[in-house]
Enzyme design. Structure first.
Site, mmCIF file in Angstrom:
data_model
loop_
_atom_site.group_PDB
_atom_site.id
_atom_site.type_symbol
_atom_site.label_atom_id
_atom_site.label_comp_id
_atom_site.label_asym_id
_atom_site.label_seq_id
_atom_site.Cartn_x
_atom_site.Cartn_y
_atom_site.Cartn_z
ATOM 1 N N GLY A 84 0.823 -1.214 0.000
ATOM 2 C CA GLY A 84 0.000 0.000 0.000
ATOM 3 C C GLY A 84 0.851 1.255 0.000
ATOM 4 O O GLY A 84 0.629 2.169 0.794
ATOM 5 N N ASN A 86 1.415 3.371 -2.665
ATOM 6 C CA ASN A 86 1.172 4.393 -3.682
ATOM 7 C C ASN A 86 0.728 5.714 -3.066
ATOM 8 O O ASN A 86 0.713 6.745 -3.733
ATOM 9 C CB ASN A 86 0.115 3.918 -4.690
ATOM 10 C CG ASN A 86 -1.174 3.499 -4.020
ATOM 11 O OD1 ASN A 86 -1.241 2.410 -3.458
ATOM 12 N ND2 ASN A 86 -2.168 4.355 -4.027
ATOM 13 N N THR A 87 0.369 5.691 -1.789
ATOM 14 C CA THR A 87 -0.120 6.910 -1.148
ATOM 15 C C THR A 87 0.113 6.844 0.359
ATOM 16 O O THR A 87 0.538 5.817 0.891
ATOM 17 C CB THR A 87 -1.635 7.101 -1.472
ATOM 18 O OG1 THR A 87 -2.051 8.382 -0.982
ATOM 19 C CG2 THR A 87 -2.487 6.035 -0.814
ATOM 20 N N GLY A 88 -0.146 7.969 1.023
ATOM 21 C CA GLY A 88 -0.179 8.002 2.490
ATOM 22 C C GLY A 88 1.111 7.600 3.178
ATOM 23 O O GLY A 88 2.222 7.878 2.726
ATOM 24 N N GLY A 90 2.444 4.671 3.639
ATOM 25 C CA GLY A 90 3.251 3.691 2.904
ATOM 26 C C GLY A 90 4.169 4.368 1.897
ATOM 27 O O GLY A 90 5.337 3.984 1.753
ATOM 28 N N SER A 213 -2.939 0.017 14.850
ATOM 29 C CA SER A 213 -3.541 1.306 15.211
ATOM 30 C C SER A 213 -3.831 1.321 16.702
ATOM 31 O O SER A 213 -4.026 0.270 17.324
ATOM 32 C CB SER A 213 -4.854 1.489 14.458
ATOM 33 O OG SER A 213 -5.582 2.563 14.995
ATOM 34 N N TYR A 238 -12.948 -2.695 11.752
ATOM 35 C CA TYR A 238 -11.586 -2.161 11.575
ATOM 36 C C TYR A 238 -10.755 -2.405 12.835
ATOM 37 O O TYR A 238 -9.625 -2.892 12.763
ATOM 38 C CB TYR A 238 -11.663 -0.654 11.263
ATOM 39 C CG TYR A 238 -10.311 0.018 11.165
ATOM 40 C CD1 TYR A 238 -9.499 -0.151 10.049
ATOM 41 C CD2 TYR A 238 -9.837 0.832 12.202
ATOM 42 C CE1 TYR A 238 -8.244 0.465 9.960
ATOM 43 C CE2 TYR A 238 -8.592 1.447 12.119
ATOM 44 C CZ TYR A 238 -7.801 1.262 10.998
ATOM 45 O OH TYR A 238 -6.565 1.875 10.924
HETATM 46 N N1 LIG Z 1 -4.103 7.567 8.818
HETATM 47 C C1 LIG Z 1 -4.291 7.267 10.081
HETATM 48 O O1 LIG Z 1 -4.675 8.122 10.903
HETATM 49 C C2 LIG Z 1 -4.009 5.899 10.578
HETATM 50 C C3 LIG Z 1 -3.636 4.882 9.729
HETATM 51 N N2 LIG Z 1 -3.365 3.640 10.236
HETATM 52 C C4 LIG Z 1 -2.952 2.551 9.366
HETATM 53 O O2 LIG Z 1 -1.888 2.968 8.550
HETATM 54 C C5 LIG Z 1 -1.877 2.204 7.343
HETATM 55 C C6 LIG Z 1 -1.702 3.123 6.161
HETATM 56 O O3 LIG Z 1 -2.849 3.925 6.062
HETATM 57 P P1 LIG Z 1 -2.867 5.397 5.435
HETATM 58 O O4 LIG Z 1 -1.651 5.676 4.686
HETATM 59 O O5 LIG Z 1 -3.312 6.297 6.501
HETATM 60 O O6 LIG Z 1 -4.120 5.214 4.441
HETATM 61 P P2 LIG Z 1 -4.310 5.436 2.884
HETATM 62 O O7 LIG Z 1 -5.741 5.163 2.632
HETATM 63 O O8 LIG Z 1 -3.764 6.761 2.482
HETATM 64 O O9 LIG Z 1 -3.403 4.295 2.246
HETATM 65 C C7 LIG Z 1 -3.798 2.957 2.319
HETATM 66 C C8 LIG Z 1 -3.013 2.154 1.297
HETATM 67 O O10 LIG Z 1 -3.457 0.796 1.368
HETATM 68 C C9 LIG Z 1 -3.760 0.368 0.052
HETATM 69 N N3 LIG Z 1 -4.753 -0.702 -0.010
HETATM 70 C C10 LIG Z 1 -6.026 -0.682 0.408
HETATM 71 N N4 LIG Z 1 -6.621 -1.845 0.130
HETATM 72 C C11 LIG Z 1 -5.700 -2.621 -0.497
HETATM 73 C C12 LIG Z 1 -5.702 -3.912 -1.053
HETATM 74 N N5 LIG Z 1 -6.810 -4.661 -1.102
HETATM 75 N N6 LIG Z 1 -4.566 -4.396 -1.592
HETATM 76 C C13 LIG Z 1 -3.442 -3.648 -1.606
HETATM 77 N N7 LIG Z 1 -3.380 -2.408 -1.115
HETATM 78 C C14 LIG Z 1 -4.499 -1.902 -0.571
HETATM 79 C C15 LIG Z 1 -4.267 1.615 -0.647
HETATM 80 O O11 LIG Z 1 -4.254 1.462 -2.058
HETATM 81 P P3 LIG Z 1 -5.252 2.356 -2.998
HETATM 82 O O12 LIG Z 1 -4.731 3.749 -2.959
HETATM 83 O O13 LIG Z 1 -5.158 1.710 -4.329
HETATM 84 O O14 LIG Z 1 -6.611 2.246 -2.382
HETATM 85 C C16 LIG Z 1 -3.247 2.614 -0.139
HETATM 86 O O15 LIG Z 1 -2.075 2.495 -0.868
HETATM 87 C C17 LIG Z 1 -3.168 1.406 7.337
HETATM 88 O O16 LIG Z 1 -2.898 0.090 7.736
HETATM 89 C C18 LIG Z 1 -4.030 2.107 8.381
HETATM 90 O O17 LIG Z 1 -4.946 1.235 8.969
HETATM 91 C C19 LIG Z 1 -3.439 3.388 11.576
HETATM 92 C C20 LIG Z 1 -3.795 4.360 12.447
HETATM 93 C C21 LIG Z 1 -4.147 5.680 12.016
HETATM 94 C C1 LIG Z 2 -8.016 13.476 17.559
HETATM 95 C C2 LIG Z 2 -9.332 14.165 17.702
HETATM 96 C C3 LIG Z 2 -10.401 13.954 16.861
HETATM 97 C C4 LIG Z 2 -10.354 13.061 15.688
HETATM 98 C C5 LIG Z 2 -10.024 11.790 15.701
HETATM 99 C C6 LIG Z 2 -9.961 10.987 14.525
HETATM 100 C C7 LIG Z 2 -10.578 11.465 13.262
HETATM 101 C C8 LIG Z 2 -9.350 9.792 14.584
HETATM 102 C C9 LIG Z 2 -9.147 8.895 13.492
HETATM 103 C C10 LIG Z 2 -8.492 7.770 13.726
HETATM 104 C C11 LIG Z 2 -8.121 6.815 12.719
HETATM 105 C C12 LIG Z 2 -8.283 7.061 11.268
HETATM 106 C C13 LIG Z 2 -7.566 5.658 13.166
HETATM 107 C C14 LIG Z 2 -7.096 4.637 12.358
HETATM 108 O O1 LIG Z 2 -6.604 3.639 12.831
HETATM 109 C C15 LIG Z 2 -11.666 14.704 16.993
HETATM 110 C C16 LIG Z 2 -12.837 13.741 17.005
HETATM 111 C C17 LIG Z 2 -11.769 15.628 15.817
HETATM 112 C C18 LIG Z 2 -11.743 15.492 18.284
HETATM 113 C C19 LIG Z 2 -10.464 16.134 18.662
HETATM 114 C C20 LIG Z 2 -9.404 15.100 18.861
#
Ligand SMILES: NC(=O)C1=CN([C@@H]2O[C@H](COP(=O)(O)OP(=O)(O)OC[C@H]3O[C@@H](n4cnc5c(N)ncnc54)[C@H](OP(=O)(O)O)[C@@H]3O)[C@@H](O)[C@H]2O)C=CC1
Ligand SMILES: CC1=C(/C=C/C(C)=C/C=C/C(C)=C/C=O)C(C)(C)CCC1
Length: 354
Positions: A84, A86-88, A90, A213, A238
């Site tokens: 994963g 391509n974005t974020g 990763g 997470s 999740y």
């Molecule tokens: N962002 C956050 O606040 C938090 C994120 N995480 C974890 O961090 C990790 C990265 O997430 P983040 O960068 O935020 O999210 P993004 O949505 O930005 O990135 C997720 C990545 O996973 C890929 N993906 C999703 N489904 C599949 C699949 N079936 N096969 C292969 N690749 C797949 C996506 O590909 P595509 O772009 O093609 O969909 C993308 O590249 C995740 O495991 C998420 O649970 C944990 C806690 C908080």
């Molecule tokens: C921190 C914070 C907030 C948002 C929390 C969010 C949006 C959490 C998302 C968590 C994810 C995506 C977890 C993945 O594992 C609020 C509610 C705005 C209130 C102010 C403090």
């Protein structure tokens, strides 16, 4: 939180005016953020990252960013797979590993998106060894094809970052009939790790980083309804998959003792990425509060720390956030649950993994 709202309004105005991603970088504010700017090179291309940095006071910056992986380890001759990417988080993880000279396999479900991220990383890091390969974790055939191709191509694997994830998607099933969160976030990575493990052992010292997470704390493994067929909540599905990541890390570490391969579970922080794409409410919170969340580069730091920091081997199986060890839910280190989940996962995937 001084000036936060003024800065927030300014940054949003800039965004809505579609200001160039390079032009809103108020250096007078950023200059105060020594820590944040240490790696401005890596993050400078991201407009939102700059906004996030710009609207934070230094104290807020330190609190939100939560640690930078500062190792000087060089990775020339090393091989890494990042799922994963391509974005974020990763993508930023892959970028920094590439900057250190590793050959990177960006395992992406959409190879076009993967190629565009890879060319950006190649140009940024001057590392041509950034390769894209197809991996769809929602289909065990694709996982097996990826592993087969990789094993044919590469004789070594030093770092596996199990990063890809889906968050709060509507109820759906993978190609193999698994609930999507469980199938992609846990079972997909479980199978991938199984298929690549011999290569990791042959390349030891090697590491497996599982991106979990903080919400694993509220997760529950209900063996009687693992596929959420009786009761489905996107958030709990999740959380369950993220608790499964922690349990997998715990059990894998036990089974890998003495092999030179170690494993870590990570909470990357609350990171402004595309993760909320399936949830309108979360997406709204994202839009409103993103200066308070980590940037993708900041979110990648604990992944990098667990992949690279020296002397981490005795902490195999543990859980990390903000580049340090963190408190793991007791549910995540319950031996009985971890062993049972391991067995059930093998059964569901039709594999033998002793
Ligand atoms: N962002 C956050 O606040 C938090 C994120 N995480 C974890 O961090 C990790 C990265 O997430 P983040 O960068 O935020 O999210 P993004 O949505 O930005 O990135 C997720 C990545 O996973 C890929 N993906 C999703 N489904 C599949 C699949 N079936 N096969 C292969 N690749 C797949 C996506 O590909 P595509 O772009 O093609 O969909 C993308 O590249 C995740 O495991 C998420 O649970 C944990 C806690 C908080
Ligand atoms: C921190 C914070 C907030 C948002 C929390 C969010 C949006 C959490 C998302 C968590 C994810 C995506 C977890 C993945 O594992 C609020 C509610 C705005 C209130 C102010 C403090």
């Amino acid at each position: 939180m001084r000036f936060y709202f003024i800065n927030w309004i300014v940054s949003n105005c800039c965004q809505s005016l579609k200001t160039s991603r390079y032009c809103y970088a108020p250096t007078h504010i950023s200059m105060n953020h020594q820590e944040a700017n240490t790696d401005a090179r890596a993050r400078g291309s991201l407009f939102q990252t700059r906004v996030q940095t710009a609207v934070r006071t230094p104290t807020e910056q330190k609190f939100i960013a939560g640690g930078v992986c500062r190792t000087n380890v060089q990775l020339t001759g090393k091989v890494a797979v990042v799922t994963g990417s391509n974005t974020g988080i990763g993508k930023e993880t892959a970028r920094e590993l590439a900057r250190k000279g590793a050959r990177i396999y960006m395992a992406c479900r959409d190879t076009q998106k993967g190629e565009s991220a890879a060319s950006e990383i190649r140009a940024d890091t001057k590392n041509s060894q950034v390769l894209v390969r197809k991996l769809d974790l929602s289909d065990t055939k694709s996982i097996r094809a990826f592993a087969e191709g990789f094993l044919a191509e590469e004789k070594q694997l030093h770092i596996l970052i199990n990063n890809a994830g889906v968050f709060m998607c509507p109820y759906s099933k993978t190609a193999d009939g698994f609930e999507t969160h469980l199938g992609v976030n846990h079972l997909g990575h479980f199978l991938l790790t199984h298929l690549l493990l011999e290569r990791l052992k042959e390349s030891a010292p090697a590491r497996v980083v599982n991106v979990s997470s903080v919400v694993h704390h509220v997760g529950k493994i209900s063996f009687h309804d693992l596929q959420s067929e009786k009761n489905y909540s996107p958030f709990f599905a999740y959380s369950r998959s993220k608790l499964a990541n922690v349990l997998f890390t715990h059990e894998l570490a036990k089974r890998l003792q003495g092999t030179g391969v170690t494993t870590y579970a990570v909470h990357p922080g609350i990171v402004h990425t595309e993760v909320t794409r399936y949830s309108f409410l979360m997406h709204l919170l994202w839009k409103l509060f993103y200066p308070f969340f980590k940037s993708a580069w900041e979110g990648a730091q604990t992944n990098l720390y667990c992949a690279l920091a020296e002397g981490l081997e005795p902490l195999s199986g543990k859980y990390f956030r903000d580049c340090k060890r963190a408190w793991m839910s007791p549910k995540g280190r319950n031996n009985k649950t971890a062993e049972r989940l391991w067995d059930v996962s093998c059964e569901l995937l039709g594999i033998q993994w002793k």
